[in-house]
Design an enzyme around this catalytic site. Structure first.
Site, PDB file in Angstrom:
ATOM      1  N   LEU A 190      -2.109   5.388  -0.322  1.00 11.96           N
ATOM      2  CA  LEU A 190      -2.341   6.019  -1.633  1.00 11.96           C
ATOM      3  C   LEU A 190      -1.164   5.702  -2.579  1.00 11.96           C
ATOM      4  O   LEU A 190      -0.460   6.591  -3.035  1.00 11.96           O
ATOM      5  CB  LEU A 190      -2.534   7.531  -1.464  1.00 11.96           C
ATOM      6  CG  LEU A 190      -3.164   8.253  -2.648  1.00 11.96           C
ATOM      7  CD1 LEU A 190      -4.637   7.897  -2.808  1.00 11.96           C
ATOM      8  CD2 LEU A 190      -2.999   9.765  -2.524  1.00 11.96           C
ATOM      9  N   GLY A 191      -0.987   4.416  -2.845  1.00 14.08           N
ATOM     10  CA  GLY A 191       0.018   4.001  -3.838  1.00 14.08           C
ATOM     11  C   GLY A 191      -0.637   3.953  -5.204  1.00 14.08           C
ATOM     12  O   GLY A 191      -1.631   4.639  -5.450  1.00 14.08           O
ATOM     13  N   ARG A 192      -0.082   3.096  -6.075  1.00 16.57           N
ATOM     14  CA  ARG A 192      -0.625   3.019  -7.441  1.00 16.57           C
ATOM     15  C   ARG A 192      -2.097   2.633  -7.427  1.00 16.57           C
ATOM     16  O   ARG A 192      -2.918   3.243  -8.116  1.00 16.57           O
ATOM     17  CB  ARG A 192       0.164   1.966  -8.250  1.00 16.57           C
ATOM     18  CG  ARG A 192       1.530   2.423  -8.655  1.00 16.57           C
ATOM     19  CD  ARG A 192       2.304   1.275  -9.256  1.00 16.57           C
ATOM     20  NE  ARG A 192       2.790   0.409  -8.198  1.00 16.57           N
ATOM     21  CZ  ARG A 192       4.031  -0.044  -8.100  1.00 16.57           C
ATOM     22  NH1 ARG A 192       4.920   0.269  -9.024  1.00 16.57           N
ATOM     23  NH2 ARG A 192       4.417  -0.817  -7.101  1.00 16.57           N
ATOM     24  N   ILE A 193      -2.427   1.607  -6.636  1.00 19.24           N
ATOM     25  CA  ILE A 193      -3.826   1.145  -6.632  1.00 19.24           C
ATOM     26  C   ILE A 193      -4.720   2.174  -5.926  1.00 19.24           C
ATOM     27  O   ILE A 193      -5.813   2.490  -6.399  1.00 19.24           O
ATOM     28  CB  ILE A 193      -3.927  -0.245  -5.964  1.00 19.24           C
ATOM     29  CG1 ILE A 193      -3.145  -1.271  -6.792  1.00 19.24           C
ATOM     30  CG2 ILE A 193      -5.390  -0.679  -5.824  1.00 19.24           C
ATOM     31  CD1 ILE A 193      -3.050  -2.655  -6.174  1.00 19.24           C
TER      32      ILE A 193
ATOM     33  N   ARG B 130       2.312   6.750   4.925  1.00 23.65           N
ATOM     34  CA  ARG B 130       3.542   7.021   5.683  1.00 23.65           C
ATOM     35  C   ARG B 130       3.893   8.503   5.677  1.00 23.65           C
ATOM     36  O   ARG B 130       4.339   9.060   6.650  1.00 23.65           O
ATOM     37  CB  ARG B 130       4.697   6.231   5.067  1.00 23.65           C
ATOM     38  CG  ARG B 130       5.077   5.071   5.945  1.00 23.65           C
ATOM     39  CD  ARG B 130       6.344   4.443   5.459  1.00 23.65           C
ATOM     40  NE  ARG B 130       6.081   3.092   5.018  1.00 23.65           N
ATOM     41  CZ  ARG B 130       6.588   2.514   3.951  1.00 23.65           C
ATOM     42  NH1 ARG B 130       7.407   3.185   3.161  1.00 23.65           N
ATOM     43  NH2 ARG B 130       6.306   1.289   3.639  1.00 23.65           N
TER      44      ARG B 130
ATOM     45  N   ILE C  87      -9.358  -3.923   0.498  1.00 25.90           N
ATOM     46  CA  ILE C  87      -8.914  -4.564  -0.752  1.00 25.90           C
ATOM     47  C   ILE C  87      -7.403  -4.809  -0.659  1.00 25.90           C
ATOM     48  O   ILE C  87      -6.778  -5.282  -1.592  1.00 25.90           O
ATOM     49  CB  ILE C  87      -9.284  -3.648  -1.967  1.00 25.90           C
ATOM     50  CG1 ILE C  87      -9.212  -4.373  -3.311  1.00 25.90           C
ATOM     51  CG2 ILE C  87      -8.469  -2.376  -1.984  1.00 25.90           C
ATOM     52  CD1 ILE C  87     -10.401  -5.189  -3.626  1.00 25.90           C
TER      53      ILE C  87
ATOM     54  N   ARG D 163      -4.781  -5.950   2.578  1.00 28.32           N
ATOM     55  CA  ARG D 163      -4.420  -7.197   3.243  1.00 28.32           C
ATOM     56  C   ARG D 163      -5.252  -7.374   4.507  1.00 28.32           C
ATOM     57  O   ARG D 163      -5.491  -6.401   5.234  1.00 28.32           O
ATOM     58  CB  ARG D 163      -2.940  -7.189   3.637  1.00 28.32           C
ATOM     59  CG  ARG D 163      -2.009  -7.670   2.576  1.00 28.32           C
ATOM     60  CD  ARG D 163      -2.201  -9.150   2.237  1.00 28.32           C
ATOM     61  NE  ARG D 163      -1.365  -9.586   1.129  1.00 28.32           N
ATOM     62  CZ  ARG D 163      -1.727  -9.557  -0.158  1.00 28.32           C
ATOM     63  NH1 ARG D 163      -2.904  -9.126  -0.530  1.00 28.32           N
ATOM     64  NH2 ARG D 163      -0.902  -9.985  -1.100  1.00 28.32           N
TER      65      ARG D 163
ATOM     66  N   ASP E   1     -12.451  -8.018   0.892  1.00 23.19           N
ATOM     67  CA  ASP E   1     -11.967  -8.971  -0.120  1.00 23.19           C
ATOM     68  C   ASP E   1     -10.812  -9.799   0.436  1.00 23.19           C
ATOM     69  O   ASP E   1     -10.385 -10.757  -0.200  1.00 23.19           O
ATOM     70  CB  ASP E   1     -11.506  -8.186  -1.366  1.00 23.19           C
ATOM     71  CG  ASP E   1     -11.062  -9.103  -2.500  1.00 23.19           C
ATOM     72  OD1 ASP E   1     -11.798 -10.079  -2.792  1.00 23.19           O
ATOM     73  OD2 ASP E   1      -9.981  -8.879  -3.082  1.00 23.19           O
TER      74      ASP E   1
ATOM     75  N   GLU F  86      -6.804 -16.331   5.553  1.00 28.88           N
ATOM     76  CA  GLU F  86      -7.423 -16.869   4.331  1.00 28.88           C
ATOM     77  C   GLU F  86      -7.053 -18.339   4.168  1.00 28.88           C
ATOM     78  O   GLU F  86      -5.916 -18.698   4.473  1.00 28.88           O
ATOM     79  CB  GLU F  86      -6.953 -16.058   3.123  1.00 28.88           C
ATOM     80  CG  GLU F  86      -7.505 -14.645   3.189  1.00 28.88           C
ATOM     81  CD  GLU F  86      -6.984 -13.746   2.058  1.00 28.88           C
ATOM     82  OE1 GLU F  86      -6.365 -14.258   1.111  1.00 28.88           O
ATOM     83  OE2 GLU F  86      -7.209 -12.544   2.146  1.00 28.88           O
TER      84      GLU F  86
ATOM     85  N   HIS G 246     -11.070 -12.920  -1.925  1.00 32.05           N
ATOM     86  CA  HIS G 246      -9.797 -12.378  -2.456  1.00 32.05           C
ATOM     87  C   HIS G 246      -9.763 -12.434  -3.992  1.00 32.05           C
ATOM     88  O   HIS G 246      -8.939 -13.123  -4.586  1.00 32.05           O
ATOM     89  CB  HIS G 246      -8.603 -13.143  -1.844  1.00 32.05           C
ATOM     90  CG  HIS G 246      -7.303 -12.369  -1.950  1.00 32.05           C
ATOM     91  ND1 HIS G 246      -6.299 -12.456  -1.020  1.00 32.05           N
ATOM     92  CD2 HIS G 246      -6.847 -11.489  -2.879  1.00 32.05           C
ATOM     93  CE1 HIS G 246      -5.282 -11.680  -1.362  1.00 32.05           C
ATOM     94  NE2 HIS G 246      -5.598 -11.081  -2.497  1.00 32.05           N
TER      95      HIS G 246
HETATM   96  C1  OXD Z   1      -2.398  -9.481  -4.120  1.00 29.15           C
HETATM   97  C2  OXD Z   1      -2.659  -9.647  -5.563  1.00 29.15           C
HETATM   98  O1  OXD Z   1      -1.248  -9.215  -3.745  1.00 29.15           O
HETATM   99  O2  OXD Z   1      -3.785  -9.986  -5.950  1.00 29.15           O
HETATM  100  O3  OXD Z   1      -3.345  -9.628  -3.346  1.00 29.15           O
HETATM  101  O4  OXD Z   1      -1.718  -9.461  -6.332  1.00 29.15           O
END
Ligand code: OXD
Length: 317
Positions: free
Chosen positions: A153-156, A176, A231, A233, A257, A262, A280
């Site tokens: 639950l950070g900014r995004i 955390r 969304i 990693r 995503d 990748e 991505h």
């Molecule tokens: C990422 C980005 O880190 O899109 O995946 O910035």
């Protein structure tokens, strides 16, 4: 005054390259016929790196004895060994904030696509099945009544939560630690969060701490109505365990995503019907990518003009 020498590891957006060329002497690793020979020649002169998705570790840093700053494109920087950079006294910056809303929008889009099978329904139409066979089968899942468990639950994560609230979803989170001033219920473990929700939104960064955090146990706790959206990693989810859970019906579906390797997408996931896969594209609009590129430029300029970066990664602060 002589322009500082910087290295670019891969092609960048035109708006970025133009500004870098103006302010710096730019060495383009990707354009070198013999990259090793080029690094041996320019490595000692390089004081900054404009980085896009290339690995930075001790061995890489050793090629640049006078390096001062790595300005990395993207909010995630798990490809940069920040401990190695701290040891080498190299500043690391990334591009947060400017992509928050874009990634949150994509996350919500991916969640709805997955729950309601919108990609599959579009393929049905494009393949002519609507006229030949009739309407697309009813989606067995619905967004209504779901509980969204947010891992990270950070900014995004917060921007996703805000959007999800307006869809009427209940929200809970794991990270955390419990965050002061956040009213969503906190779970002290990922298994506990998975037990309490049916839609797991992975926004966590990559790296050793989160490697395969979403494993068979977590997926089993999520249950047969469970949907995983990633969304963050690819490394955060054990992809083999995810494919097992989808194939066996341990969970219902997944929207991804990001992937472990990748741009390779696992065959097993490609074959599954209730899986939505995106290449991505979380932050990948022209406007947002331009803003991220601008931050790469501005961090380098600020460093060489004032000795201070604009958006250092937290480990540097
Ligand atoms: C990422 C980005 O880190 O899109 O995946 O910035």
């Amino acid at each position: 005054m002589q322009k500082p020498d910087i290295l670019m590891t891969k092609p960048m957006l035109p708006v970025v390259e133009e500004q870098l060329d103006e302010a710096f002497t730019v060495h383009r690793l990707h354009a070198a016929e013999d990259p090793d020979a080029m690094l041996a020649e320019v490595g000692p002169k390089v004081r900054g790196i404009a980085l896009s998705w290339a690995e930075v570790n001790d061995a890489f840093l050793a090629k640049f004895p006078n390096l001062e700053i790595v300005s990395s494109f993207g909010v995630g920087y798990d490809h940069v060994d920040t401990d190695a950079c701290l040891r080498a006294k190299v500043m690391v910056t990334h591009t947060p904030d400017v992509l928050t809303d874009e990634v949150a929008d994509t996350a919500i889009g991916l969640m709805i696509m997955t729950v309601r099978e919108l990609g599959q329904a579009e393929t049905w139409l494009r393949d002519g099945n609507w006229t030949k066979k009739g309407g697309y089968p009813l989606s067995q899942a619905t967004l209504q009544g779901r509980t969204l468990g947010i891992f990270g639950l950070g900014r995004i994560g917060k921007a996703i939560a805000k959007r999800a609230e307006s869809f009427g979803l209940k929200i809970a989170y794991y990270g955390r630690s419990q965050q002061a001033g956040v009213d969503y219920p906190y779970h002290a473990s990922l298994v506990s969060l998975a037990e309490a929700c049916d839609t797991l939104m992975v926004v966590a960064p990559g790296g050793a701490e989160t490697q395969h955090a979403v494993n068979a146990e977590v997926l089993s706790a999520l249950g047969p109505n469970g949907i995983v959206i990633n969304i963050g990693r690819g490394s955060v989810i054990d992809e083999a365990a995810l494919a097992d859970a989808l194939e066996s019906g341990t969970i219902y579906g997944a929207g991804l995503d990001v992937f472990e390797q990748e741009p390779c997408t696992p065959e097993r996931l490609m074959k599954l019907p209730r899986v939505t896969l995106l290449p991505h594209v979380g932050s990948a609009s022209q406007a947002t990518r331009n803003a991220m590129g601008q931050l790469v430029v501005d961090n380098l300029k600020s460093w060489f003009e004032t000795g201070k970066p604009l958006t250092a990664v937290p480990e540097m602060k």
